[in-house]
Structure formats: C-alpha cells, structure tokens
Design a protein around this motif. Structure first.
Motif, PDB file in Angstrom:
ATOM      1  N   ASP A1029       0.810  -1.222   0.000  1.00 22.76           N
ATOM      2  CA  ASP A1029       0.000   0.000   0.000  1.00 22.76           C
ATOM      3  C   ASP A1029       0.842   1.269   0.000  1.00 22.76           C
ATOM      4  N   ASP A1030       2.152   1.135  -0.108  1.00 23.97           N
ATOM      5  CA  ASP A1030       3.038   2.294  -0.032  1.00 23.97           C
ATOM      6  C   ASP A1030       3.454   2.699  -1.442  1.00 23.97           C
ATOM      7  N   ALA A1031       3.070   3.898  -1.831  1.00 22.38           N
ATOM      8  CA  ALA A1031       3.399   4.390  -3.175  1.00 22.38           C
ATOM      9  C   ALA A1031       4.665   5.218  -3.206  1.00 22.38           C
ATOM     10  N   SER A1032       5.353   5.357  -2.081  1.00 21.66           N
ATOM     11  CA  SER A1032       6.556   6.181  -2.032  1.00 21.66           C
ATOM     12  C   SER A1032       7.624   5.583  -2.937  1.00 21.66           C
ATOM     13  N   GLY A1033       8.238   6.404  -3.739  1.00 24.43           N
ATOM     14  CA  GLY A1033       9.283   5.962  -4.647  1.00 24.43           C
ATOM     15  C   GLY A1033       8.879   5.940  -6.105  1.00 24.43           C
ATOM     16  N   LEU A1034       7.580   6.022  -6.392  1.00 22.67           N
ATOM     17  CA  LEU A1034       7.151   6.086  -7.789  1.00 22.67           C
ATOM     18  C   LEU A1034       7.682   7.362  -8.433  1.00 22.67           C
ATOM     19  N   CYS A1035       8.146   7.239  -9.651  1.00 24.93           N
ATOM     20  CA  CYS A1035       8.764   8.386 -10.333  1.00 24.93           C
ATOM     21  C   CYS A1035       8.394   8.332 -11.813  1.00 24.93           C
ATOM     22  N   TRP A1036       7.910   9.464 -12.324  1.00 24.88           N
ATOM     23  CA  TRP A1036       7.602   9.630 -13.752  1.00 24.88           C
ATOM     24  C   TRP A1036       8.531  10.678 -14.326  1.00 24.88           C
ATOM     25  N   ARG A1037       9.006  10.431 -15.538  1.00 31.32           N
ATOM     26  CA  ARG A1037       9.871  11.388 -16.225  1.00 31.32           C
ATOM     27  C   ARG A1037       9.267  11.674 -17.599  1.00 31.32           C
ATOM     28  N   PHE A1038       9.088  12.945 -17.895  1.00 32.72           N
ATOM     29  CA  PHE A1038       8.522  13.388 -19.170  1.00 32.72           C
ATOM     30  C   PHE A1038       9.501  14.374 -19.804  1.00 32.72           C
ATOM     31  N   SER A1039       9.612  14.316 -21.108  1.00 30.15           N
ATOM     32  CA  SER A1039      10.516  15.202 -21.843  1.00 30.15           C
ATOM     33  C   SER A1039       9.729  15.981 -22.881  1.00 30.15           C
ATOM     34  N   SER A1040      10.163  17.193 -23.134  1.00 28.37           N
ATOM     35  CA  SER A1040       9.518  18.051 -24.127  1.00 28.37           C
ATOM     36  C   SER A1040      10.484  19.156 -24.479  1.00 28.37           C
ATOM     37  N   GLU A1041      10.101  19.955 -25.466  1.00 31.67           N
ATOM     38  CA  GLU A1041      10.856  21.140 -25.825  1.00 31.67           C
ATOM     39  C   GLU A1041       9.889  22.279 -26.104  1.00 31.67           C
ATOM     40  N   ILE A1042      10.319  23.488 -25.796  1.00 31.10           N
ATOM     41  CA  ILE A1042       9.474  24.664 -25.936  1.00 31.10           C
ATOM     42  C   ILE A1042       9.315  24.979 -27.425  1.00 31.10           C
ATOM     43  N   LEU A1043       8.091  25.303 -27.834  1.00 32.35           N
ATOM     44  CA  LEU A1043       7.823  25.536 -29.245  1.00 32.35           C
ATOM     45  C   LEU A1043       8.599  26.726 -29.780  1.00 32.35           C
ATOM     46  N   SER A1044       8.661  27.812 -29.044  1.00 32.22           N
ATOM     47  CA  SER A1044       9.230  29.046 -29.579  1.00 32.22           C
ATOM     48  C   SER A1044      10.743  29.039 -29.606  1.00 32.22           C
ATOM     49  N   THR A1045      11.394  28.311 -28.699  1.00 30.72           N
ATOM     50  CA  THR A1045      12.859  28.371 -28.597  1.00 30.72           C
ATOM     51  C   THR A1045      13.531  27.040 -28.847  1.00 30.72           C
ATOM     52  N   SER A1046      12.748  25.947 -28.896  1.00 27.45           N
ATOM     53  CA  SER A1046      13.296  24.587 -29.067  1.00 27.45           C
ATOM     54  C   SER A1046      14.238  24.196 -27.935  1.00 27.45           C
ATOM     55  N   LYS A1047      14.125  24.846 -26.801  1.00 27.73           N
ATOM     56  CA  LYS A1047      14.934  24.478 -25.639  1.00 27.73           C
ATOM     57  C   LYS A1047      14.271  23.317 -24.912  1.00 27.73           C
ATOM     58  N   PRO A1048      15.064  22.361 -24.425  1.00 29.42           N
ATOM     59  CA  PRO A1048      14.463  21.205 -23.733  1.00 29.42           C
ATOM     60  C   PRO A1048      13.814  21.632 -22.419  1.00 29.42           C
ATOM     61  N   CYS A1049      12.738  20.942 -22.088  1.00 27.03           N
ATOM     62  CA  CYS A1049      12.001  21.184 -20.847  1.00 27.03           C
ATOM     63  C   CYS A1049      11.662  19.818 -20.259  1.00 27.03           C
ATOM     64  N   LEU A1050      12.271  19.488 -19.129  1.00 26.89           N
ATOM     65  CA  LEU A1050      12.134  18.169 -18.516  1.00 26.89           C
ATOM     66  C   LEU A1050      11.213  18.253 -17.311  1.00 26.89           C
ATOM     67  N   LEU A1051      10.350  17.243 -17.162  1.00 25.26           N
ATOM     68  CA  LEU A1051       9.401  17.189 -16.054  1.00 25.26           C
ATOM     69  C   LEU A1051       9.600  15.894 -15.284  1.00 25.26           C
ATOM     70  N   THR A1052       9.609  15.990 -13.972  1.00 23.69           N
ATOM     71  CA  THR A1052       9.747  14.825 -13.097  1.00 23.69           C
ATOM     72  C   THR A1052       8.698  14.918 -12.002  1.00 23.69           C
ATOM     73  N   ILE A1053       8.052  13.806 -11.720  1.00 23.64           N
ATOM     74  CA  ILE A1053       7.022  13.748 -10.675  1.00 23.64           C
ATOM     75  C   ILE A1053       7.379  12.618  -9.731  1.00 23.64           C
ATOM     76  N   LEU A1054       7.504  12.921  -8.454  1.00 24.53           N
ATOM     77  CA  LEU A1054       7.781  11.941  -7.403  1.00 24.53           C
ATOM     78  C   LEU A1054       6.571  11.855  -6.488  1.00 24.53           C
TER      79      LEU A1054
END
Length: 1093
Positions: A1029-1054
């Motif tokens: 029943d313990d969800a501690s430790g779950l981790c999601w990683r998402f990657s994207s880039e900004i439309l106007s500058t094409s700079k990478p934008c990384l998202l992490t959820i713990l």
C-alpha cells in the motif's frame, strides 16, 4: 520672541544632525552618483554608496548601477567593501549574472588577513542564494568553521541556515559542520551553532550526546536570544534521552488533582483555607506537551503506568536544572520564561516553587511581555493553584493595563482565590465594577460568579451584591442608555443563574426577587434569563410555587409586547409549569397556556409559530379544553418526549472541554491559542536512538529548489494557477460521440521490452559521474571568466573533494521502469460558445497534441461545432478580434519579441443542418500569452464574441529521448534551472480496482499527465522493494521542448504516502527559460490537484 524661539529650535536641529549621515535622506537622488562611483578617491565612493543605500531605504530601485557598484568590491577600503556587500545582498537575486562576477573577489576576501573582511565575504556569499554557487558556499562554510577568528566561525554557523535551503540533499555535510561548531570554545559560536542546529537538523538529538555537559556549562555565557534556543534544544534532548523526572508534573506517578497535595514533602493546608485542586490536571499537560502519546489515563482515570521516567539525581537532569537556575533572574523576560519551563517540566513538584518569584518579577516589564507571561502563569495557576495563591496581590489590576491584560488577571485571581484572600479580592472587585469600561465590568461580574462557585461559603454574599447590581443597572438602563450597559446587566443575571444552579432550594428568595422585578427590566436577554429560571425551578421550595399563577398571568399579558427571544422563553416556561402543576391549579394553567399558544400561533415570527405548534402536539392534554381524560394518539410517546425536552437535567461541563492554553510555555502557540506554524511538542520520553549513523538523514521537508531569485516571477504568475479557467470550464464530454473522444495514443517502439529492471546503485554511479563531468563543463564554460583553474584548486585545497550531486534513490537496489506502456489520452473539452448565446450554435475546443505542418510555433486546437437548434445555420467561421491572422507573420518571431497572438485563417462552414456536427483545427501562435484570446464566431451574418483560454502545457511538444539521455540533460539543468513544487493527488481514489494498487496509481498519474500536456513519457519507475500500500518511490519522467525556442524542458514527478489516501506529489521542471518553467510548473500542479480530467 517667537521668532527667536523658532530660530533656536532650527539651530539645535542642525547641531543634532552634524557629524551624521542624516543629510543623505534629505536629497539622496543625486545625478553625480555614477561619477562618484568611478572616482579614484575612496571618500567619493563611500559618499555615493551611502546615497545609494539611502535610496534603497526609501524604496527607490537603483539596480541600474549594479555593474558600477560590483567593480568596487575589490577596493582596499573596508568601508567601501562593507557598503558594496550590503548593496550586493539587496540586488543579487535580480542581477544574478553580474553577481557571479564577484565570486573571485569573495574567494580572495576569504583569505584576507582581516577577520571582518572574511566574515563579510562569507555572509555575502551565503546571502546571494544562487544554486549555481551553493556548492562553493558549502566549501567556504567548511573552511570558515575552522577559522581562527570566533566572529568568522559565528558567521559560518549562521550561513548554515541559508545554505540548507539551497542544498537540502547535503544535510549530512551540514550536520558535520554543526557538530564541529558545537565543540567550539567561544560562547558566541556555540549560540550560533544552536541556531543552525534548529534550522538544519532539529530532530538529530543524538548529536548532542558528547556535547551536552559542556553546552550546559556554556549556557549562562552565550547571548540572550540564543540562550532561549539552546535551552529548548537541551530540554528536548534530556526528555528524549532519559525521559521524565519522577514526581514531576508530567510524571504518571502523580494521579491527584493538585500535584502538591500528592507529595509528602508539601502537605495540604489542614486549616481549610480552600486551596482546591487545579482545573488542568497533569494528565492533560502530558497529553498536550508530549507528541504522539497514546494509552495514557482516560477521562475516567483508568491510568496505565509509563515507565519512561528518571530521577532528579540523574547527572544530565541535575546539571540542566543547575545551569538554568541562574537564568531565572535574567534581564530578558523570554530567557526567564524558557528557564522556568525547564523547571516546570523537569523539576520535582516540591522544587517548582522556585520559578514563582522570577516570573512575578517580569510582570513589571513592558505590557507586551507582561501579557505573554500572564498567559503562561494562567496555565501554571490552573495546574497548581497553591503556587500563586499567596501572591494574589500581584495580580491586582492597574488603571493603565490594557483590556487583554485585565482579562487574564481576572481569570488568574479567580483561580488562586482562597478563603483568606477572598475578602481582599472582593474589595478589589468593588472598585473594578466602577470602571468606565463596561466590557471589563461585565468580566468582573463573571469573575464574582466563578469565585462563588469555587468557594460556596461566599455564595450568599455574592448573590446579595449581584442582586443590588441588577437593580441598579436596570434603573439606569431605563433612564439613560450607556454603551455596554446591557452587557453588564445580562452578565449579572447570568452569574446569579450559575450560583443559583448550585443549590436552587436555598436561593429561592433570589429567584422570587428577580421575578418580581421583571416589570422594571426591559432588556430582552435579561428578561429571557429570568423567565428561564422561573420555568426551570417553578416547583422547588415553598415560595416559588405560590407566585407561579400570578407570574404566568403576567407573562401571558405581556406576551405580545415582548421580542422573539422572550416569547420563546415564555412558551418554554409555560410548558414546564403546566407539566409540574398541582391538581388544584390544572384548569387555570391550562386556560393560560392555551391562550399563550393561541397568541403564538398567529405571531409574525415563524420561529414562535413553530414553537407553538410543537407544544400543541407534545402537550395536547394540557393545551386543549377536552379535559385530562382526553387521550390523543401516541400520547405516551408525546409525554415521554416532552419530559425529555423540558425536564432533562443539563450535564455539567467537563473542565477538559474548556479552551485552555495547553501549549509549551514560551511558545507562540501559547499566545495565539492554536498550534502556530513550526510548533512542535516535546519528543516522546526515552525515544532517542544513540546510533549516530541513524541521525545523519535529512530531517526537514523538501525545500523549494528555486531560490529567492525566482520569487518575483512566482508571485507575478501565481494568478495563472489561482484564476485558471481549466478546472471551472463546463465540459462537453457528454455531448461527444465515439468519434470526438480522444483516441488512444500508443508508443510504437515495440522492439523495446515493456519492463526494464536495472541496478539502482550502478545507475546512480553513472548519474553522479555524468553530473561531475557536466559540472566541470559548466565551471569551465560559464565561470571561466570568473575563476581560473589554479584559483579553484586553491579554493578547494583545505577540504576533500565530495560529489556535488547525491542520489536520493537509496531505498532499494533495483527498480522497474515502464517505458512503452500504452496510456489513454482523454482530451479535455472546454466551451468556446454556448448555444444559448448564439441561436443554437455550440462550439467546443480542446488542445491537440498534433504537430502543425505549417510551422513549429503553432499550437493546434480542435474545434467541435454542433447545431442544436431546429433551423439551418450558414456561413459559420471564426476570426480574431485583436490578433493578426495573416500567414506572413507566422514565422516572424524571435525569442525576445513581444507580439500579439497569431491565428491561421480557417475555412468557412457554408451550412450546418439541425443536429449536424463539424470538426475543424485552429492553428494559433500564442507567443507565450496566457491571457484569454478574444475571438469572434460568425454565424448567419451575426458576430458572437468568444474567449479561448491558452494552455501553457501545450506550448511544448514531445521530445523523444531515452532514460540515460534524460538523466544527463537533467544534470545539466540543475541549480538555477530547476524548479519544484509540492501538491496533492486524489484522482486515483476513483479507480482503485486493480489488484496492484501501485500500478494503478502509476497509470492514473501518467494518463492524467499525458491527457493534459503535450509531453513524451520517458520512464515510469517503481522500486522493487515495494510495500503493498506504499506508493513512495514512484517516479515519472517526461521530456519536451518549448515551441518558440526549441529548448528542452524536462518534467519529473515523485510520489509519497499510501495509495489508500491522497498522495503527496513533488513536481519538478528543469528548463533554461525561467518564466516559462515557473508558469508550466504552476499548470502541472493544477493538473495534478484537479480531481476530474
């Protein structure tokens, strides 16, 4: 003569300002400041810097002079250097790049021969608060913690508090520095180390084991305000290490009401002086002072012994009590209260009396300090009234006391009142009743009632005085009305009611006198109280039953003239009288109550009418003329219900239910009467683990990675999160068929396995290696102009090299990563145009994850048209009111330009039959605008305004990458390019049907993210060593880039906590675009906290 006096005053004013810098505030805005900053003379620079600081003090923004000020940081003048440091601390968060230019100068100043310069340099480096230089500040603090100067070591201790917010993952290294500073020989450094300990590792009490005795001996020599913190730390250590002292207030060995009466060393007063037990028991104190304690004595007194006790002969307890005893006579009231709290909690009951004298002495200080001390004295007095009973005169009220202080003193006087002292206290109360403040007079009347309840022997005297006060107040309230006069009259009758309730039969004459004077009392609340007493005690004694018929007739006669509150009490009193009336008066009372109920039935107020109908149903045999032989249906039930309502006895209020100040003495919660932020009760007795390896863990919550340099941007864009229309827009999911629902977007990389199992330690080692290489590249590229390689090596020569990036994934040795699992994407539809506003045309829109073939800057928005009317619609199209819609401006954009939103022209829908639907894709270049885009929907030749709310989660596009590439890029974007926020997640609670709850939570978070943001799922990690029943430790990683500058934008959820309740999520964004990252982070938090899609 008046002219001479004026000139003399002006002359004295000028003389008073001579030799000071006060003239800088008269006209500090001087155009010559830039020239003075570039002067060759230090005096000119000092004058210019003082003028700048004067402008800052007046709220003027002088950040434009930052480069000219920073270059003077290398000046050899101490005064210039100090002023430059002050300017840097104020503007470093706004001008970060320029602030980095001074790092090399700080490194040189840390090796200066003058300890003041070294201390200033360290304090300025810690105050800049930039993530990119935080590792260098940590090395500097380590170096300065061993400095020969005590002042430099003290500054290093205070720098730890600021450094922990920037480097929460370096808690182990910071605790080692605190351990070193505790071993310092300077009392000033030890006090600063105590402050750092409370900020960095307040729960690592085992760290004090080897320093405890020396800290106690140093306690009287350190600064006053650090004494308070160190006393609290030492008290927590003693309780966690040794437990409570036997025969102390919190010890379970004492089970009596007044602890002193249970001690053989201090017997009770056998002369019958009226010293009663306190209203706050030691059991109640224990429950509120000690955290997480259960299984103690319950309300009935069934106690369970608690073995975590020690004796006052324990070495640590004895030295703590001995070293805090001199502080009871400190000149600082806060220190006195902190020392008194130690003796209050840890000293034997017989020795607690030593704190009374110092505490009473502090009442002569400022009104604010006296108020805080009185709040703590109130708890002491309610627990042990005999402590302050001989000193009741110290709580007499002065004319200059504020109202809050008067109220506390009154409550203390009623608590410590005894038979010998009650005459003097009542004499004081007679003067208080004459006070102009009528609210205070009412409180005094209430205090008289409390004294009478505590000492029943003076109840008769109190009743006589209160009756006289009632008659006096009723006479003057009828002639002249004063503000608050009614409150005194009502409180006097309330006090009489409380005293009479103790023995109604003995005080029936008082009730008769009040009832007889009811014709003179016009205050509705006062009349209602008297009627209540008449109805409640109508059958008691010998006198009251004789006057019942006359009083009942009077109440019936005055019923129509009374207010609603009094009418309700007349109805209740009539019901009580008729239920207890003797046989000879039954018919008479029945006629009276029937008349009253008939009047109430036609009253203008519905409450009175409802009460009359209730009584007529509950008491039908008493309210009708059918006689007592009349037996209505369910008569027994009605009679039983009437007896329960009108004849029940009120249960006495338990003292534990009252609102007492049960918080630790000296805490802010003790003043504000609730648990203030940061309040922590005492640790559980004997709960400390002496294993030093177990305490070197982060003890505080996850700090916000974004430093103070982003505070302005967060506050500026916080309205996006609070006023977002995405959660409040009406959704059109029920209007859509299978074609309009979001399709299932599945990843096509079928060659890769579904689950990856890898060794976390190996992965972390590679991550740390990559991080070190990236940091070396960062230093060699970004700081090449600031610090040479040899200077950096000399900076680090005194401290061993440590990894700058530590992994937090040490709970398990392996992890499971889901890389290509399919997730359902459900687009969220919003209303663009309602059918009620457009003659039957309904338009919905949803942001699409598709990439526009025209330009990479465009965001695709799906439009859904439906004709819900019975007539055909023609010439349906969409245009923009304020945005340009030409194709030429689509590609004309730059990163720093500010342009209006641009839309691509769409084709016109020539006709739309009834119940017919149509789809369309609108391509928009928002230019990062977050305000609603004003559009016009044209239909049948009419224009209908509409608003399209941008979604920043679709200002990005997916950026496919594997896990290793993600981790490498994430390490490059740490520090000032990393932003994090905490939020809650409840959406999974609606879908907990899967046997594997952890996998269900993982799918819920991923689906919600992919359905509301245009991102690429890199991995979804789950620890192998996982509880059910313990969800501690779950981790999601998402990657994207900004439309106007094409700079990478990384998202992490713990994720943290258990799957059965709401989850605590930590959302993190890594991006070089600060403003965009903060807005995107706010949007991600809003998505996660929204219960619905």
């Amino acid at each position: 003569m008046f002219g001479l006096q004026a000139s003399g005053a002006a002359a004295s004013w000028v003389v008073g300002r001579m030799g000071t810098d006060a003239h800088l505030y008269d006209d500090p805005d001087d155009a010559s400041i830039p020239a003075l900053l570039d002067s060759r003379f230090d005096a000119d620079k000092v004058d210019a810097l003082k003028r700048l600081l004067a402008l800052i003090a007046q709220g003027v923004d002088v950040a434009n002079l930052f480069p000219q000020v920073v270059k003077n940081v290398a000046s050899q003048s101490l005064e210039v250097k100090k002023l430059v440091y002050l300017y840097l601390l104020h503007y470093a968060d706004k001008r970060q790049n320029e602030a980095l230019l001074s790092i090399n100068i700080f490194q040189k100043d840390l090796s200066d021969i003058n300890p003041l310069v070294r201390a200033w340099a360290l304090r300025t480096m810690a105050g800049i608060r930039l993530h990119v230089v935080a590792p260098l500040v940590l090395v500097a603090v380590k170096k300065c913690s061993r400095d020969p100067s005590a002042y430099v070591r003290k500054c290093a201790a205070y720098a730890l508090c600021k450094l922990y917010d920037l480097l929460p993952d370096q808690a182990m290294a910071l605790q080692e520095i605190v351990d070193t500073l505790f071993n310092d020989s300077s009392p000033g450094v030890v006090g600063a180390a105590a402050v750092a300990f409370k900020s960095v590792c307040p729960n690592c009490l085992a760290l004090l084991s080897k320093h405890f005795r020396r800290l106690c001996e140093t306690l009287p020599d350190i600064e006053e305000w650090t004494q308070i913190i160190l006393i609290e730390i030492l008290l927590r250590y003693v309780i966690a290490r040794h437990g409570l002292v036997k025969h102390s207030l919190l010890s379970t060995e004492i089970q009596g009401s007044d602890p002193i009466t249970s001690m053989a060393t201090q017997p009770t007063d056998s002369s019958g002086n009226g010293v009663s037990g306190g209203t706050i028991s030691n059991i109640m104190l224990f429950r509120h002072y000690i955290e997480e304690y259960s299984g103690f004595a319950d309300k009935e007194g069934n106690s369970s012994r608690f073995s975590s006790v020690t004796t006052n002969s324990n070495d640590d307890v004895a030295i703590l009590l001995k070293c805090t005893s001199p502080l009871l006579w400190s000149r600082n009231s806060a220190v006195i209260l902190a020392a008194a709290s130690v003796h209050w909690i840890m000293a034997p009951v017989g020795d607690v009396k030593r704190v009374v004298g110092p505490i009473l002495f502090t009442l002569r200080s400022s009104p604010d300090a006296a108020y805080v001390m009185l709040g703590n004295i109130l708890v002491f007095a309610k627990t042990m009234p005999s402590l302050f009973a001989p000193f009741y005169e110290d709580f007499f009220i002065n004319a200059s006391d504020p109202y809050q202080t008067k109220a506390l003193k009154l409550e203390i006087l009623t608590t410590v009142a005894t038979k010998p002292s009650i005459p003097a206290i009542f004499e004081e109360f007679q003067d208080y009743i004459k006070d102009p403040d009528r609210k205070f007079v009412a409180d005094t009347v209430a205090a008289i009632s409390l004294c009478a309840q505590k000492l029943p022997s003076v109840a008769t005297t109190c009743l006589e005085g209160l009756l006289a006060l009632v008659f006096y107040e009723s006479s003057i309230s009828n002639s002249v009305h004063f503000d608050g006069e009614d409150a005194v009259l009502v409180q006097a009758i309330l006090s009489i009611k409380a005293i009479v309730k103790m023995d109604p039969v003995s005080h029936e004459k008082v009730i008769v006198r009040l009832v007889c004077s009811m014709d003179k009392i016009k205050e509705p609340a006062a009349r209602s109280l008297i009627i209540w007493m008449f109805g409640e005690y109508n059958f008691m004694g010998n006198l009251i039953p004789k006057i019942v018929p006359a009083v009942l007739k009077y109440l019936a006669w005055s019923f129509t003239a009374d207010v609603v509150e009094t009418k309700l009490q007349i109805l209740n009193a009539s019901a009580k009288v008729v239920m207890h009336c003797p046989e000879e008066h039954t018919e008479e009372f029945k006629r009276i109550i029937a008349y009253v109920i008939e009047l109430a039935t036609y009253d203008l107020n519905y409450d009175v009418r409802d009460r009359a109908r209730l009584l007529s149903r509950l008491l039908p045999c008493y309210t009708t003329h059918l006689g007592s032989s009349y037996q209505p249906q369910n008569g027994d039930i009605c009679k039983e219900l009437a007896d329960h309502i009108f004849d029940r006895k009120l249960q006495p209020t338990s003292p534990s239910a009252r609102n007492y100040r049960i918080y630790l003495p000296g805490s802010l919660s003790q003043v504000v009467l609730h648990a203030a932020p940061g309040y922590e009760p005492l640790p559980k007795p004997q709960s400390m683990e002496l294993s030093h390896n177990n305490i070197m863990e982060p003890t505080r919550g996850i700090a916000k990675p974004s430093g103070s340099n982003n505070s302005d941007a967060e506050s500026r864009y916080s309205t996006y999160e609070s006023s977002s229309a995405y959660d409040s827009e009406s959704e059109g999911d029920s209007l859509l068929d299978g074609d309009t629902n979001g399709s299932l977007h599945r990843q096509d990389n079928r060659d890769t396995p579904l689950v990856h199992i890898y060794d976390a330690s190996i992965q972390e080692g590679q991550t740390c290696q990559n991080a070190n290489e990236n940091l070396a590249d960062l230093i060699s590229t970004d700081l090449s102009e600031l610090m040479s390689k040899s200077a950096l090596e000399s900076w680090l020569d005194e401290a061993p090299a440590e990894p700058l990036v530590q992994s937090s994934l040490q709970a398990s040795s392996a992890r499971v990563a889901f890389t290509n699992r399919s997730f359902e994407r459900i687009p969220k539809w919003h209303t663009l145009l309602d059918s009620s506003d457009s003659n039957g045309l309904s338009v919905l829109y949803a942001f699409s994850s598709e990439v526009s073939p025209r330009s990479r800057f465009l965001v695709c928005v799906e439009l859904y048209f439906e004709n819900v009317s019975t007539q055909q619609l023609t010439d349906v199209t969409i245009k923009s009111e304020e945005a340009s819609s030409s194709m030429d401006s689509i590609g004309q954009t730059s990163e720093g330009s500010v342009s209006l939103p641009t839309i691509v022209p769409v084709e016109e829908i020539h006709s739309l039959a009834p119940q017919q639907t149509a789809k369309m894709v609108l391509e928009v270049h928002f230019h990062h605008h977050l305000l609603p885009l004003k559009l016009s929907v044209l239909c049948n030749g009419k224009t209908h305004p509409a608003k399209l709310h941008p979604d920043i989660a679709y200002f990005i596009r997916p950026l496919p990458m594997d896990l290793n590439a993600f981790l490498c890029k994430e390490n490059q974007l740490r520090g000032m390019f990393e932003y994090a926020r905490r939020c809650t997640f409840k959406y999974h609670l609606e879908k907990l049907e899967h046997s594997d709850k952890n996998l269900q939570v993982a799918q819920s978070v991923a689906s919600k993210m992919l359905s509301n943001a245009n991102v690429h799922l890199v991995s979804m990690d789950m620890p192998v060593t996982f509880n059910v029943d313990d969800a501690s430790g779950l981790c999601w990683r998402f990657s994207s880039e900004i439309l106007s500058t094409s700079k990478p934008c990384l998202l992490t959820i713990l994720v943290e906590r258990h799957t059965s309740g709401q989850l605590d999520l930590t959302a993190k964004v890594n991006s070089e675009d600060t403003v965009f990252a903060l807005n995107l982070l706010n949007r991600i938090v809003a998505i996660m906290e929204c219960v619905n899609f």
